[in-house]
Design an enzyme around this catalytic site. Structure first.
Site, PDB file in Angstrom:
ATOM      1  N   ARG A 132       0.827  -1.008   0.117  1.00  0.00           N
ATOM      2  CA  ARG A 132      -0.093  -0.082   0.276  1.00  0.00           C
ATOM      3  C   ARG A 132       0.853   0.794  -0.105  1.00  0.00           C
ATOM      4  O   ARG A 132       0.240   2.426   0.335  1.00  0.00           O
ATOM      5  CB  ARG A 132      -0.940   0.471   1.501  1.00  0.00           C
ATOM      6  CG  ARG A 132      -2.314  -1.306   1.440  1.00  0.00           C
ATOM      7  CD  ARG A 132      -3.813  -0.617   1.573  1.00  0.00           C
ATOM      8  NE  ARG A 132      -4.831  -1.701   1.952  1.00  0.00           N
ATOM      9  CZ  ARG A 132      -4.444  -3.174   2.804  1.00  0.00           C
ATOM     10  NH1 ARG A 132      -3.653  -2.675   4.261  1.00  0.00           N
ATOM     11  NH2 ARG A 132      -5.599  -4.262   2.464  1.00  0.00           N
ATOM     12  N   LYS A 154       3.340  11.429 -11.182  1.00  0.00           N
ATOM     13  CA  LYS A 154       2.120  10.808 -11.698  1.00  0.00           C
ATOM     14  C   LYS A 154       2.845   9.497 -12.490  1.00  0.00           C
ATOM     15  O   LYS A 154       4.087   9.482 -12.789  1.00  0.00           O
ATOM     16  CB  LYS A 154       1.308  11.373 -13.144  1.00  0.00           C
ATOM     17  CG  LYS A 154       0.653  12.564 -13.265  1.00  0.00           C
ATOM     18  CD  LYS A 154       0.561  13.338 -13.976  1.00  0.00           C
ATOM     19  CE  LYS A 154      -0.536  12.958 -14.948  1.00  0.00           C
ATOM     20  NZ  LYS A 154      -0.622  14.586 -16.080  1.00  0.00           N
ATOM     21  N   GLU A 196       9.697  17.798 -25.222  1.00  0.00           N
ATOM     22  CA  GLU A 196       9.054  17.658 -24.099  1.00  0.00           C
ATOM     23  C   GLU A 196       9.139  18.881 -23.610  1.00  0.00           C
ATOM     24  O   GLU A 196       8.761  20.232 -22.571  1.00  0.00           O
ATOM     25  CB  GLU A 196       9.381  17.144 -22.834  1.00  0.00           C
ATOM     26  CG  GLU A 196       8.385  15.741 -23.204  1.00  0.00           C
ATOM     27  CD  GLU A 196       7.044  15.615 -23.008  1.00  0.00           C
ATOM     28  OE1 GLU A 196       6.381  16.940 -22.534  1.00  0.00           O
ATOM     29  OE2 GLU A 196       5.766  14.875 -23.199  1.00  0.00           O
ATOM     30  N   LYS A 238       8.284  23.123 -14.464  1.00  0.00           N
ATOM     31  CA  LYS A 238       7.132  22.033 -14.339  1.00  0.00           C
ATOM     32  C   LYS A 238       7.036  21.722 -13.064  1.00  0.00           C
ATOM     33  O   LYS A 238       5.672  21.478 -12.542  1.00  0.00           O
ATOM     34  CB  LYS A 238       7.470  20.355 -14.400  1.00  0.00           C
ATOM     35  CG  LYS A 238       6.606  19.282 -14.489  1.00  0.00           C
ATOM     36  CD  LYS A 238       6.630  17.871 -15.250  1.00  0.00           C
ATOM     37  CE  LYS A 238       5.574  17.104 -15.018  1.00  0.00           C
ATOM     38  NZ  LYS A 238       5.522  15.665 -15.589  1.00  0.00           N
ATOM     39  N   GLU A 248      -3.565  17.560 -10.241  1.00  0.00           N
ATOM     40  CA  GLU A 248      -4.155  18.155 -11.852  1.00  0.00           C
ATOM     41  C   GLU A 248      -5.977  18.680 -11.942  1.00  0.00           C
ATOM     42  O   GLU A 248      -6.684  17.873 -13.210  1.00  0.00           O
ATOM     43  CB  GLU A 248      -3.686  16.917 -12.862  1.00  0.00           C
ATOM     44  CG  GLU A 248      -3.977  16.880 -14.352  1.00  0.00           C
ATOM     45  CD  GLU A 248      -2.950  16.094 -15.326  1.00  0.00           C
ATOM     46  OE1 GLU A 248      -4.619  15.897 -16.928  1.00  0.00           O
ATOM     47  OE2 GLU A 248      -2.400  15.552 -15.456  1.00  0.00           O
ATOM     48  N   ARG A 252      -2.571  22.216 -13.968  1.00  0.00           N
ATOM     49  CA  ARG A 252      -1.143  21.390 -14.334  1.00  0.00           C
ATOM     50  C   ARG A 252      -1.620  20.795 -15.247  1.00  0.00           C
ATOM     51  O   ARG A 252      -0.962  20.252 -16.505  1.00  0.00           O
ATOM     52  CB  ARG A 252      -1.332  20.260 -13.191  1.00  0.00           C
ATOM     53  CG  ARG A 252      -0.119  18.904 -13.559  1.00  0.00           C
ATOM     54  CD  ARG A 252       0.154  18.120 -12.396  1.00  0.00           C
ATOM     55  NE  ARG A 252       0.916  17.260 -12.535  1.00  0.00           N
ATOM     56  CZ  ARG A 252       1.322  16.486 -11.043  1.00  0.00           C
ATOM     57  NH1 ARG A 252       0.923  16.621 -10.492  1.00  0.00           N
ATOM     58  NH2 ARG A 252       2.552  15.347 -12.125  1.00  0.00           N
ATOM     59  N   ASN A 256      -0.063  19.348 -20.929  1.00  0.00           N
ATOM     60  CA  ASN A 256      -0.791  17.951 -21.540  1.00  0.00           C
ATOM     61  C   ASN A 256      -0.726  18.794 -23.260  1.00  0.00           C
ATOM     62  O   ASN A 256      -1.217  17.830 -23.538  1.00  0.00           O
ATOM     63  CB  ASN A 256      -2.112  17.802 -21.146  1.00  0.00           C
ATOM     64  CG  ASN A 256      -1.784  16.991 -20.118  1.00  0.00           C
ATOM     65  OD1 ASN A 256      -1.084  16.027 -19.473  1.00  0.00           O
ATOM     66  ND2 ASN A 256      -2.330  17.563 -18.916  1.00  0.00           N
ATOM     67  N   HIS A 259      -0.167  16.560 -26.047  1.00  0.00           N
ATOM     68  CA  HIS A 259      -0.477  14.929 -25.885  1.00  0.00           C
ATOM     69  C   HIS A 259      -1.634  14.675 -25.985  1.00  0.00           C
ATOM     70  O   HIS A 259      -1.747  13.263 -26.073  1.00  0.00           O
ATOM     71  CB  HIS A 259      -0.399  15.054 -23.623  1.00  0.00           C
ATOM     72  CG  HIS A 259       1.347  15.280 -23.483  1.00  0.00           C
ATOM     73  ND1 HIS A 259       1.836  16.560 -23.527  1.00  0.00           N
ATOM     74  CD2 HIS A 259       1.151  14.476 -22.584  1.00  0.00           C
ATOM     75  CE1 HIS A 259       3.275  16.208 -23.794  1.00  0.00           C
ATOM     76  NE2 HIS A 259       3.213  15.265 -22.818  1.00  0.00           N
ATOM     77  N   HIS A 263      -1.067  11.937 -27.739  1.00  0.00           N
ATOM     78  CA  HIS A 263      -1.352  10.020 -26.844  1.00  0.00           C
ATOM     79  C   HIS A 263      -2.289   9.767 -28.037  1.00  0.00           C
ATOM     80  O   HIS A 263      -2.717   8.084 -28.034  1.00  0.00           O
ATOM     81  CB  HIS A 263      -1.811   9.487 -25.863  1.00  0.00           C
ATOM     82  CG  HIS A 263      -1.045  10.781 -24.631  1.00  0.00           C
ATOM     83  ND1 HIS A 263      -1.980  10.764 -23.566  1.00  0.00           N
ATOM     84  CD2 HIS A 263      -0.551  10.165 -24.228  1.00  0.00           C
ATOM     85  CE1 HIS A 263      -0.617  11.059 -22.660  1.00  0.00           C
ATOM     86  NE2 HIS A 263       0.442  10.854 -23.821  1.00  0.00           N
ATOM     87  N   HIS A 276       7.095   8.301 -27.957  1.00  0.00           N
ATOM     88  CA  HIS A 276       6.303   9.978 -26.960  1.00  0.00           C
ATOM     89  C   HIS A 276       6.728  10.958 -27.438  1.00  0.00           C
ATOM     90  O   HIS A 276       5.632  11.849 -28.153  1.00  0.00           O
ATOM     91  CB  HIS A 276       6.111   9.338 -25.703  1.00  0.00           C
ATOM     92  CG  HIS A 276       5.559  10.540 -25.370  1.00  0.00           C
ATOM     93  ND1 HIS A 276       4.101  10.101 -24.729  1.00  0.00           N
ATOM     94  CD2 HIS A 276       6.500  11.774 -23.939  1.00  0.00           C
ATOM     95  CE1 HIS A 276       3.510  10.948 -23.981  1.00  0.00           C
ATOM     96  NE2 HIS A 276       4.538  11.659 -23.299  1.00  0.00           N
TER      97      HIS A 276
END
Length: 375
Positions: A132, A154, A196, A238, A248, A252, A256, A259, A263, A276
């Site tokens: 956990r 993330k 990026e 960032k 997010e 935030r 993206n 993206h 994606h 990517h």
């Protein structure tokens, strides 16, 4: 409001709301792997540590990392995954969980991600779910992971329905970047990292965009002072955004840019044949063209973006891309809310905003995708 500090272009401190996670440092320096053990022990003391890496990075840096960690008193457990986005799956994460659970790790045992973004995302999910939640340390070995995936907590894996659809937020205890590792990157990987960096510059820092323009040849040659400054400035951008919005739910989402389109392109291509960063570059071009059509971005600045991406060696078109399949794939993106896409669109070089789209925007979105196939 949360604040961070950039000290000597070496360290960025991320300070999150108290209930979220403890503050942590992002260190950017040459030769950091030699001091990895002492730096990990400072944030995650334990009898053992667990290193996740991949089949490309392991022959290059695993022994060096293990030696430093062992010298700091750790029993070093390792798990090597196959390299490549196609292996960023629950099955791969499950195999790593098996390795560490069978070794009877404890809750104090840090999981260390040694590699690029795939390793960092997957190892972070392992750290978030083992017992956990155990401590997590990012050691990015690619420019792309150093400026993007390693910062912000993330973590996750892909699903056949889309990229990064299974995951969590699990902040690292530290991010340790040895810029010397970038010198072993294939040119394609370096270009992806620069994509990026251009994204960060477009959404937040016009001066950084100009820095990349004027230093593009030094950056492609992996000149250490130029790379160090680039990474530190990107990480500062960032980190500042993450501190203001750790989950997010607001600003935030600006990270993206490119993206949602990117994606979808990766998904349509089955996560093969395109990296990517290459997809993000294409997505940034599509987002900029959409912003121009909406009257939100000056058309005169698009050639500047195209020229920089091309100078880096990134494609700004993808002949043969299926616009219909790509548009459909965009509908599975995490940024969909209420059945509608939320897109990040630039308003200038150095500024962007989040746009909740409507049915009226669909034709323009389709034209932006088609422009990549027809350019």
């Amino acid at each position: 409001m949360a604040r961070g500090k950039l000290s000597g272009m070496k360290t960025v401190t991320v300070t999150l709301p108290a209930a979220t996670a403890a503050p942590y440092d992002i260190r950017v320096e040459a030769g950091a792997l030699a001091r990895l053990g002492e730096q990990v022990r400072a944030v995650a003391p334990a009898p053992s540590c667990a290193v996740v890496t991949d089949s490309i990075v392991a022959p290059l840096y695993l022994e060096r990392a293990k030696a430093s960690l062992a010298a700091a008193g750790y029993r070093v457990l390792t798990h090597t995954i196959p390299a490549g986005e196609q292996h960023k799956t629950l099955a791969t994460a499950s195999a790593a969980l098996d390795t560490f659970l069978n070794a009877r790790i404890e809750r104090a045992t840090p999981v260390i991600a040694l590699g690029g973004g795939v390793v960092g995302d997957l190892a972070g999910l392992v750290a978030a779910t083992l017992l956990r939640g155990v401590p997590f340390v990012q050691v990015p070995t690619t420019l792309l992971s150093a400026v993007d995936a390693s910062v912000g907590g993330k973590v996750g894996v892909d699903h056949p329905a889309g990229k990064n659809l299974i995951g969590a937020f699990h902040q690292p205890r530290a991010v340790i970047t040895d810029i010397d590792t970038f010198k072993s990157l294939p040119p394609r990987e370096l270009r992806c990292g620069l994509a990026e960096c251009v994204k960060h510059a477009i959404i937040r820092d016009a001066a950084l965009f100009a820095f990349i323009e004027t230093h593009v040849h030094q950056l492609l040659a992996c000149d250490s002072p130029s790379i160090e400054e680039l990474v530190a400035r990107n990480v500062a951008i960032k980190a500042a955004i993450v501190m203001d919005d750790p989950f997010e739910r607001g600003v935030r989402a600006l990270l993206n840019l490119g993206h949602t389109f990117g994606h979808a392109i990766e998904n349509v291509m089955g996560y093969t044949g395109i990296a990517h960063g290459e997809a993000v570059a294409l997505g940034t071009v599509a987002a900029t063209r959409l912003a121009i059509e909406r009257g939100e971005f000056p058309a005169r600045d698009l050639p500047r973006i195209l020229a920089l991406l091309q100078a880096i060696g990134l494609s700004t078109a993808l002949p043969g891309l299926d616009p219909d399949r790509t548009f459909t794939a965009m509908g599975t993106d995490k940024k969909v809310a209420g059945g509608k896409l939320r897109l990040v669109l630039p308003t200038a070089i150095g500024a962007a905003h989040v746009v909740p789209t409507s049915d009226a925007d669909v034709p323009a979105i389709r034209r932006a995708i088609a422009s990549l196939a027809n350019a």
